[in-house]
Write a protein that holds these residues in place. Structure first.
Motif, PDB file in Angstrom:
ATOM      1  N   GLN A   1       0.442 -38.309 -37.768  1.00 35.75           N
ATOM      2  CA  GLN A   1      -0.827 -38.413 -38.493  1.00 35.75           C
ATOM      3  C   GLN A   1      -1.806 -37.384 -37.954  1.00 35.75           C
ATOM      4  N   ILE A   2      -2.229 -36.474 -38.811  1.00 36.62           N
ATOM      5  CA  ILE A   2      -3.326 -35.570 -38.495  1.00 36.62           C
ATOM      6  C   ILE A   2      -4.625 -36.348 -38.679  1.00 36.62           C
TER       7      ILE A   2
ATOM      8  N   GLU B   1      -3.615 -38.972 -44.018  1.00 36.91           N
ATOM      9  CA  GLU B   1      -2.727 -40.119 -44.025  1.00 36.91           C
ATOM     10  C   GLU B   1      -1.572 -39.933 -43.050  1.00 36.91           C
ATOM     11  N   ARG B   2      -1.041 -41.068 -42.584  1.00 41.45           N
ATOM     12  CA  ARG B   2       0.137 -41.036 -41.727  1.00 41.45           C
ATOM     13  C   ARG B   2       1.362 -40.694 -42.582  1.00 41.45           C
ATOM     14  N   ILE B   3       2.202 -39.774 -42.084  1.00 39.41           N
ATOM     15  CA  ILE B   3       3.367 -39.298 -42.822  1.00 39.41           C
ATOM     16  C   ILE B   3       4.645 -39.697 -42.079  1.00 39.41           C
ATOM     17  N   ALA B   4       5.597 -40.247 -42.799  1.00 35.02           N
ATOM     18  CA  ALA B   4       6.879 -40.608 -42.199  1.00 35.02           C
ATOM     19  C   ALA B   4       7.764 -39.374 -42.064  1.00 35.02           C
ATOM     20  N   LEU B   5       8.361 -39.192 -40.885  1.00 34.75           N
ATOM     21  CA  LEU B   5       9.362 -38.154 -40.693  1.00 34.75           C
ATOM     22  C   LEU B   5      10.734 -38.740 -41.042  1.00 34.75           C
ATOM     23  N   HIS B   6      11.688 -37.875 -41.319  1.00 35.30           N
ATOM     24  CA  HIS B   6      13.041 -38.327 -41.625  1.00 35.30           C
ATOM     25  C   HIS B   6      14.012 -37.698 -40.640  1.00 35.30           C
TER      26      HIS B   6
ATOM     27  N   TYR C   1      16.840 -35.347 -33.705  1.00 35.75           N
ATOM     28  CA  TYR C   1      15.520 -34.921 -34.171  1.00 35.75           C
ATOM     29  C   TYR C   1      15.142 -35.608 -35.482  1.00 35.75           C
ATOM     30  N   TRP C   2      13.845 -35.833 -35.615  1.00 29.49           N
ATOM     31  CA  TRP C   2      13.215 -36.243 -36.859  1.00 29.49           C
ATOM     32  C   TRP C   2      12.314 -35.089 -37.306  1.00 29.49           C
ATOM     33  N   GLN C   3      12.153 -34.922 -38.612  1.00 28.14           N
ATOM     34  CA  GLN C   3      11.313 -33.837 -39.093  1.00 28.14           C
ATOM     35  C   GLN C   3      10.623 -34.231 -40.395  1.00 28.14           C
ATOM     36  N   GLY C   4       9.542 -33.529 -40.689  1.00 28.66           N
ATOM     37  CA  GLY C   4       8.819 -33.777 -41.921  1.00 28.66           C
ATOM     38  C   GLY C   4       7.746 -32.732 -42.137  1.00 28.66           C
ATOM     39  N   ILE C   5       7.314 -32.588 -43.371  1.00 31.53           N
ATOM     40  CA  ILE C   5       6.335 -31.561 -43.738  1.00 31.53           C
ATOM     41  C   ILE C   5       5.022 -32.224 -44.148  1.00 31.53           C
ATOM     42  N   VAL C   6       3.916 -31.645 -43.688  1.00 31.41           N
ATOM     43  CA  VAL C   6       2.582 -32.070 -44.107  1.00 31.41           C
ATOM     44  C   VAL C   6       1.921 -30.888 -44.807  1.00 31.41           C
ATOM     45  N   ARG C   7       1.338 -31.149 -45.968  1.00 26.94           N
ATOM     46  CA  ARG C   7       0.709 -30.095 -46.757  1.00 26.94           C
ATOM     47  C   ARG C   7      -0.808 -30.310 -46.835  1.00 26.94           C
ATOM     48  N   GLU C   8      -1.473 -29.317 -47.356  1.00 26.68           N
ATOM     49  CA  GLU C   8      -2.920 -29.357 -47.575  1.00 26.68           C
ATOM     50  C   GLU C   8      -3.691 -29.583 -46.267  1.00 26.68           C
ATOM     51  N   ILE C   9      -3.203 -28.931 -45.214  1.00 24.55           N
ATOM     52  CA  ILE C   9      -3.906 -28.962 -43.928  1.00 24.55           C
ATOM     53  C   ILE C   9      -4.977 -27.877 -43.967  1.00 24.55           C
TER      54      ILE C   9
ATOM     55  N   GLY D   1      -7.875 -24.324 -39.207  1.00 28.86           N
ATOM     56  CA  GLY D   1      -8.578 -24.653 -37.987  1.00 28.86           C
ATOM     57  C   GLY D   1      -7.804 -25.569 -37.058  1.00 28.86           C
ATOM     58  N   PHE D   2      -8.560 -26.234 -36.203  1.00 24.33           N
ATOM     59  CA  PHE D   2      -8.013 -27.051 -35.124  1.00 24.33           C
ATOM     60  C   PHE D   2      -7.866 -28.498 -35.579  1.00 24.33           C
ATOM     61  N   HIS D   3      -6.712 -29.124 -35.235  1.00 27.95           N
ATOM     62  CA  HIS D   3      -6.470 -30.503 -35.656  1.00 27.95           C
ATOM     63  C   HIS D   3      -5.797 -31.307 -34.537  1.00 27.95           C
ATOM     64  N   TYR D   4      -6.461 -32.378 -34.085  1.00 26.55           N
ATOM     65  CA  TYR D   4      -5.754 -33.366 -33.283  1.00 26.55           C
ATOM     66  C   TYR D   4      -4.759 -34.087 -34.188  1.00 26.55           C
ATOM     67  N   HIS D   5      -3.633 -34.499 -33.624  1.00 28.37           N
ATOM     68  CA  HIS D   5      -2.705 -35.324 -34.390  1.00 28.37           C
ATOM     69  C   HIS D   5      -1.931 -36.229 -33.446  1.00 28.37           C
ATOM     70  N   GLU D   6      -1.440 -37.331 -33.995  1.00 27.77           N
ATOM     71  CA  GLU D   6      -0.764 -38.345 -33.198  1.00 27.77           C
ATOM     72  C   GLU D   6       0.608 -38.642 -33.773  1.00 27.77           C
ATOM     73  N   TYR D   7       1.485 -39.131 -32.893  1.00 23.53           N
ATOM     74  CA  TYR D   7       2.850 -39.494 -33.272  1.00 23.53           C
ATOM     75  C   TYR D   7       3.060 -40.983 -33.004  1.00 23.53           C
ATOM     76  N   PHE D   8       3.908 -41.575 -33.823  1.00 22.63           N
ATOM     77  CA  PHE D   8       4.199 -43.001 -33.699  1.00 22.63           C
ATOM     78  C   PHE D   8       5.711 -43.198 -33.786  1.00 22.63           C
ATOM     79  N   VAL D   9       6.266 -43.807 -32.768  1.00 28.35           N
ATOM     80  CA  VAL D   9       7.692 -44.139 -32.748  1.00 28.35           C
ATOM     81  C   VAL D   9       7.818 -45.648 -32.891  1.00 28.35           C
ATOM     82  N   ASN D  10       8.467 -46.084 -33.923  1.00 23.56           N
ATOM     83  CA  ASN D  10       8.560 -47.519 -34.236  1.00 23.56           C
ATOM     84  C   ASN D  10       7.169 -48.144 -34.286  1.00 23.56           C
ATOM     85  N   GLY D  11       6.202 -47.358 -34.754  1.00 18.75           N
ATOM     86  CA  GLY D  11       4.829 -47.838 -34.890  1.00 18.75           C
ATOM     87  C   GLY D  11       3.994 -47.746 -33.631  1.00 18.75           C
TER      88      GLY D  11
END
Length: 783
Positions: free
Chosen positions: A468-469, A473-478, A489-497, A500-510
Motif C-alpha cells: 500500500q502506497i 488503496e492496498r494492492i494484492a501481489l500474486h 517471490y510475490w509481485q504486482g503492479i501499481v499504476r497512477e503513482i 515524487g516521494f512515497h512511503y509505502h507499506e507491506y503486509f504479509v498475511n495481513g
C-alpha cells in the motif's frame, strides 16, 4: 547510569535517540488540540538483568517467533506468547552479551519487525539488539570530548558510481588547522556496508574513549563500501576491484580533502572477514604504502603468504584477531603468526569471547589502534602521493552518468548509499580457500514507466502479500511465475503513482512488515519503506557530478533532556579549504513522525544544495539538522512540540558557533521546518527575533494568535515586522489539510501590508512538496 540506558546501546542509524512514542488523537479528534503522544512497544527491549523482551504486533497471526542468525545467539526459534490484543511477546533470559542480528517469523514466514532497530547486514536491512557486557564499556557513549564523523561523496573509477565513505576525525580536528594526522582505512565484512563500523561497531565512541584515556594516537579513520561491482561481471570472492578504487580514488580523495600525514608510517589498513581479505590483498599488492595491517576474523588468510616470501617494504605490525568460537580461523592465525614473526614482522594474536560477530570486532579494533602510529615519523609527500593528490579533481568528476546517478538517487537510503542487490553463495576452492560468488537479488521496487511501479516481496510460505502506497488503496501481489516464483517471490503492479516521494507499506498475511529489498527510512514514527517516482520537470534533487559538500555528525548535551543529542551539519564544497571564510547558518527541522535524518535522505537536501551552488543559484551556507523531539523528564515541555525551541537556542546554536566558522549576527541566521518543524520554527524564531532574521514555515500552519501565543504585535505591525525579519516565508500545498487555514492567515497579514513571501502550489503534506518549497526558499536566503 545503568548499562542498558547508555545511548550507545539503544541508538541506531534511523533514530539516534529513539523516542519510542507516536502521536495519537484524543476523543476521535483529528486536529492539533487532540494530538498527544503515547508509548510504542519496542521490537526488542533489554532490561537491567539482561533479560530481553521481544514484541511484535501481529493481529490475526497464530504464531510469532524469533531466532538468532549465528554466533552468540542461538538459531533455534523462540516462540512468543499471544497477549490476545494483537501483540505477541516474551521475556527471554540467557542470551549472551553482545550485538545480535536476528530474524522474526510470523506464522513461519521470515519478516522484519517495523518497530525494531535496524542496521545493514546479510545484504539487507536487518533487525538487531544489544545486550551490554558487564565488564566492558569501552564502546559506550561517555562524557568525553567527541570527534566528528563525516559522510563524504566521491566517484569510483571502477564502475563510475558515486559512493560515500565515513571519516572519523578526532576531537579538536576542526580547530587545529596546522596539525596533520595519520590515517587508518578500515573495511566491513560481506553483506554489510560502509555504515557498519560506525553504527554496529561503534567505532567513533571507541576512538573517543581511547583518546580520552590517552591509549591511542590521534588519527583519521576512513570507512568505505567494499563493493565495486561492474555491470555484467561475475566476480569470485572479491566483490569487484575495490583495491583499485581504494588506491586510485579513496586515498587521493582523503589526502586532498583532509589534513593527512603522508608516507608509509602514517597509513594503516584493517578489516573484518571479507574486509580483512581486502586489506591483506591491498597490503600485498602495494608494498611500502601501509605500516600496519589488522586482520579480524580473517578469511582468505593465505594472502599473507606473500608477506613472508621476500616481499620488500613489509608492514611493521600485524594483528590477527578472532572470536574464541572461530576455532578454524584461530588455528590458521597461529600458523601465520609464526610465519610472520619468522619473517621479522611484529605480529600479535588476540581472541575474544564470541564468534564471527560485531562485539568481537569492536575489541579487535580497540586492540589494533592502540598499537599503530606509535613511532615518530616524517611527513613525506612522495612523488607517487603527489601525483595521486593532483589527480583528485579529475577523479572526483570523471563521468557524468546521469542514468546511474538517477538510479542511485532513487535507491539511496540511510543504511547504504550505493545499494547493491546481491546475495552471496558461499563456496571454497580446491585448496579450501574462500571462493564464494555473488548472486543478483530482485529489487523490491522497479519503476516500469512514468507512474507505474512493480513490487516484489520474497515470502515462500506466505498466504497473501499486499502493498500500500500511503494515500492509495492496498494492492494484492500474486505469486511470481518462472524462476522468481520458484524462489518464493510475490509481485504486482501499481499504476497512477504521482511523481515524487512515497512511503509505502507491506503486509504479509495481513501483518505489517518491512521489505528488506526496498529503500528504508524513518517516517510515521517507525522504520518504513519508500520509493521515488521520477519528476520529469524537477530534478534538482538528483545526484550529479558536481562538487559535493560534507555531512558532519556532531554530538552535544541537551540542557532540556540531559541526554546527548546528535545533529547533522552540511558544509558546502570548499569549506575545509577556505579557512578564513565564514558562513551563514540555516537550522532546518523535520516533521512529526520523522527524525534528524529526514532532510538528508527523504528531502535530499544535500543534493539540492550541491546542485544549486554548482548553478550559482544559492549562497554558500551551513545547514544544521536536529531531532525535533526534546521532552524534559519532569513533563514540563510543550506536550506536542517539546522544548526544541529552548534546546536550539541554549545548546545547539552555541555549539555550532563554537565548532564552525559561522557568522553570529541575526542577519546571517535562519530557521525553517516542515509540519511539526514549521511549528517549532515559529515558536523558536518569533520568541527569539534577536537571533534570527529569516524564517521558513513549510506546511506548518501560521499562527497569529491562539490560546497559547499572541504574535499580533510582531506580525501585524509593519515596523516591528521589518525590524525583526528579512524574510518570513510561508509554504503549503494546495491539497494539504493545513492549506485553507494557512491561506486565510496569510491573507489577513497581507491586508496589513505585511510583506510575506508565499509558496502555494499543487501539492500534499509530503516530501515531494517540501523538496520543491525548500529549493525555492534556499534561493532567497542571505542575499
Amino acid at each position: 547510569m545503568k548499562k542498558v540506558e547508555n545511548q550507545a546501546v539503544s541508538c541506531h542509524q534511523l533514530f539516534f535517540d529513539p523516542l519510542n512514542q507516536k502521536v495519537a488523537f484524543k476523543n476521535g479528534g483529528r486536529d492539533l488540540k487532540s494530538m498527544h503522544y503515547i508509548p510504542t512497544r519496542q521490537g526488542a527491549r533489554v532490561y537491567d538483568n539482561n533479560e530481553v523482551e521481544f514484541c511484535y504486533y501481529a493481529p490475526g497471526a497464530k504464531k510469532v517467533s524469533i531466532a538468532g542468525i549465528s554466533g552468540s545467539m542461538s538459531c533455534e526459534p523462540i516462540e512468543l506468547v499471544s497477549e490476545e490484543n494483537g501483540y505477541f511477546s516474551r521475556r527471554v533470559q540467557g542470551i549472551e552479551p553482545g550485538f545480535h542480528y536476528h530474524n522474526w517469523f510470523v506464522d513461519d514466514v521470515q519478516v522484519r519487525n517495523p518497530f525494531g532497530a535496524f542496521c545493514y547486514g546479510c545484504f539487507e536491512p536487518i533487525n538487531f539488539f544489544e545486550v551490554p557486557e558487564e565488564e566492558d564499556d569501552f564502546y559506550f557513549l561517555k562524557d568525553v570530548s567527541h570527534g566528528e564523523v563525516r559522510m563524504e561523496v566521491y566517484q569510483s573509477s571502477v564502475n563510475g558510481h558515486l559512493k560515500s565513505c565515513y571519516v572519523y576525525t578526532p576531537p579538536e580536528y576542526h580547530q587545529q588547522w596546522e596539525k596533520t594526522y595519520p590515517v587508518l582505512y578500515i573495511q566491513h565484512g560481506v553483506g554489510e556496508s560502509e555504515s557498519g563500523w560506525l553504527w554496529n561497531g561503534k567505532l567513533n565512541f571507541i576512538m573517543d574513549n581511547l583518546l580520552a584515556e590517552g591509549k591511542c594516537k590521534e588519527m583519521l579513520v576512513v570507512m568505505c563500501s567494499g563493493y565495486s561491482f561492474q555491470e555484467g561481471e561475475d566476480p569470485v570472492f572479491y566483490p569487484g576491484d575495490f583495491d583499485k578504487e581504494l588506491m586510485e580514488d579513496v586515498i587521493p580523495f582523503i589526502q586532498s580533502r583532509y589534513r593527512t600525514k603522508t608516507g608509509r608510517d602514517n597509513k594503516a589498513i584493517a578489516g573484518l572477514s571479507l574486509g580483512s581479505a581486502q586489506a591483506s590483498l591491498t597490503v600485498v599488492k602495494h608494498p611500502g604504502v601501509f605500516s600496519a595491517l589488522g586482520v579480524f576474523s580473517g578469511v582468505a588468510i593465505s594472502e599473507l603468504d606473500n608477506l613472508t616470501i621476500g616481499m620488500d617494504k613489509r608492514p611493521d605490525y600485524v594483528l590477527l584477531a578472532a572470536g574464541e568460537g572461530e576455532e578454524r580461523i584461530i588455528s590458521q592465525q597461529k600458523e601465520y603468526q609464526d610465519k610472520l614473526r619468522n619473517a621479522g614482522i611484529a605480529c600479535d594474536m588476540a581472541s575474544f569471547k564470541g564468534f564471527h560477530e560485531w562485539h568481537v570486532w569492536r575489541k579487535s579494533l580497540a586492540r589494533f589502534v592502540q598499537n599503530i602510529f606509535n613511532k615518530e615519523s616524517t611527513d613525506l609527500l612522495t612523488e607517487d602521493t603527489r601525483a595521486r593528490t593532483n589527480h583528485i579533481d579529475t577523479v572526483c568528476q570523471r563521468i557524468e552518468n546521469t542514468e546511474i546517478f538517477a538510479r542511485q538517487t532513487y535507491e539511496m537510503q540511510p543504511l547504504f548509499f550505493d545499494t547493491v542487490y546481491k546475495g552471496v553463495i558461499f563456496a571454497v576452492d580446491e585448496k579450501g580457500r574462500p571462493a564464494g560468488r555473488y548472486k543478483d537479488i530482485q529489487p523490491g521496487v522497479v519503476i516500469k514507466e512514468q507512474g507505474v511501479a512493480e513490487f516484489y516481496f520474497i515470502a515462500p510460505k506466505a498466504k497473501s502479500v499486499e502493498v500500500q502506497i500511503l494515500g492509495m488503496e492496498r494492492i494484492a501481489l500474486h505469486k511470481a511465475a518462472g524462476s522468481l516464483g520458484e524462489e518464493g517471490y510475490w509481485q504486482g503492479i501499481v499504476r497512477e503513482i504521482t511523481p515524487g516521494f512515497h512511503y509505502h507499506e507491506y503486509f504479509v498475511n495481513g501483518i505489517s512488515v518491512i521489505n528488506p529489498w526496498a529503500p528504508l527510512g524513518y517516517g510515521c514514527f517507525k522504520p518504513i519503506n519508500y520509493l521515488e517516482m521520477p519528476e520529469p520537470d524537477f530534478d534538482i534533487y538528483l545526484l550529479r557530478s558536481v562538487p559535493h559538500g560534507s555531512i558532519h555528525m556532531n554530538y552535544y548535551k541537551s540542557s532540556q533532556t540531559g541526554r546527548t543529542k546528535v545533529c547533522y551539519v552540511y558544509t558546502p564544497p570548499g569549506y575545509e579549504e577556505n579557512r578564513e571564510k565564514r558562513y551563514p547558518v540555516l537550522y532546518l527541522q523535520h516533521g512529526g513522525g520523522e527524525t534528524e535524518i529526514g532532510w538528508i535522505w527523504q528531502g535530499k537536501i544535500c543534493n539540492i544544495m550541491d546542485n544549486l551552488l554548482a548553478l550559482q543559484k544559492a549562497v554558500e551556507m551551513i545547514i544544521v539538522m536536529n531531532t525535533g523531539y526534546s521532552f524534559r523528564p519532569d513533563g514540563t515541555s510543550h506536550p506536542l512540540l517539546g522544548s526544541v525551541d529552548e534546546e536550539i537556542v541554549k545548546d545547539c546554536i552555541p555549539f555550532i558557533d563554537s565548532h564552525y566558522r559561522t557568522y553570529t549576527q541575526k542577519e546571517k541566521r535562519a530557521m525553517a521546518g516542515l509540519s511539526m518543524g514549521g511549528m517549532q520554527t515559529q515558536k523558536t524564531v518569533f520568541h527569539n527575533t534577536e537571533l534570527f532574521a529569516w524564517a521558513g514555515i513549510f506546511s506548518g500552519g501560521l499562527v497569529i494568535q491562539n490560546e497559547e501565543e499572541d504574535y499580533t504585535p510582531l506580525l501585524k505591525d509593519l515596523s516591528a515586522f521589518q525590524q525583526a525579519f528579512k524574510l518570513l516565508y510561508i509554504a503549503c500545498g494546495e491539497q494539504d489539510g493545513f492549506y485553507e487555514e494557512t491561506f486565510e492567515t496569510v491573507q489577513d497579514l497581507k491586508a496589513c501590508n505585511i510583506p510575506l513571501v508565499t509558496f502555494f502550489q499543487k501539492g500534499y503534506h509530503d516530501w515531494t512538496f517540501w523538496r520543491h518549497c525548500v529549493t525555492d526558499f534556499l534561493q532567497r536566503l542571505f542575499y
